[in-house]
Design a protein around this motif. Structure first.
Motif: not given
Length: 268
Positions: A135-136, A192, A233
């Motif tokens: 999920s990123n 990130w 996110i």
């Protein structure tokens, strides 16, 4: 020399300088005197991507890797650690990739648990780490284990560690799973990327007056901040129409770096 991009000059050096080990400047704007190479293979580690010649660091960094990899080797299914980029032989800006890793105090550590420590040079070019996110980056995936938690805990618990960067979902997972001492979680910071590896940043060594530490992490365990990253996110806030456009990144010149970096380059 002053008009040349610093990355071209530092990227051309294939060995450390014959100087006392000292970092100069900051993690993203500096250089490193007297760096030593992490041996390509040790009892509980292997350095990866040897063609990059980025397995150089301050002696404290090399000692840290020896210590942490020995602790990692105590985890079930882990023979030790696969070590990614540290720094170039004399630090400085890199030809490709990182903005940091310039003073020999940053270490990328693969998330892939090493099953063997006899990889050939070619193996180390071809093998890849594995991603821990889904999920990123909001959550960990099925490859995440309690051993990852324990390795990161050991890394953060070393007093030399300033902070560790890892994807937000991993930080939240560790926050949820830690039932004992939580003080080490303060050093684990969401950022990130960082799902194929985690990034350890060490504090400036004692007596290194020319080294600039990053500001310490905010007080507390940082779990609420990581949970906010995850919410953003999953439900991204609308873009700010008034946000200024990011300026193109300017390549660092020698004049941007500490003055000692010219001596580091010119030293035998």
């Amino acid at each position: 020399m002053q008009g040349v991009q610093a990355k071209q000059l530092f990227g051309a050096k294939d060995a450390g300088s014959r100087q006392s080990p000292l970092p100069y400047g900051s993690y993203a704007k500096g250089c490193a005197a007297g760096s030593v190479a992490l041996p390509e293979t040790g009892p509980t580690w292997q350095a990866m991507r040897l063609s990059r010649n980025r397995n150089w660091g301050h002696p404290e960094t090399i000692d840290y890797i020896r210590s942490l990899s020995a602790k990692a080797a105590q985890q079930p299914g882990w023979a030790g650690l696969y070590i990614g980029d540290i720094s170039q032989p004399r630090g400085g800006p890199m030809l490709t990739g990182h903005r940091s890793h310039q003073i020999g105090l940053d270490i990328d550590i693969w998330m892939l648990p090493p099953k063997r420590l006899d990889l050939s040079r070619q193996d180390r070019e071809n093998i890849s780490s594995i991603s821990m996110r889904r999920s990123n980056g909001a959550y960990v995936n099925d490859s995440w284990t309690r051993a990852h938690h324990e390795v990161l805990k050991a890394a953060a618990s070393d007093p030399r560690t300033a902070r560790i960067f890892v994807f937000p979902g991993a930080k939240v997972q560790m926050c949820n799973d830690e039932k004992g001492d939580r003080s080490w979680l303060r050093k684990i910071r969401p950022w990130w990327g960082h799902h194929y590896h985690f990034h350890v940043r060490l504090s400036c060594p004692r007596g290194a007056s020319g080294c600039v530490n990053q500001d310490p992490p905010p007080a507390g365990d940082g779990c609420a901040d990581a949970e906010q990253w995850v919410r953003n996110i999953l439900n991204p806030p609308p873009p700010d129409p008034n946000a200024p456009k990011p300026k193109p990144r300017r390549e660092l010149q020698m004049a941007d770096l500490p003055r000692q970096c010219i001596n580091v380059l010119q030293s035998p």
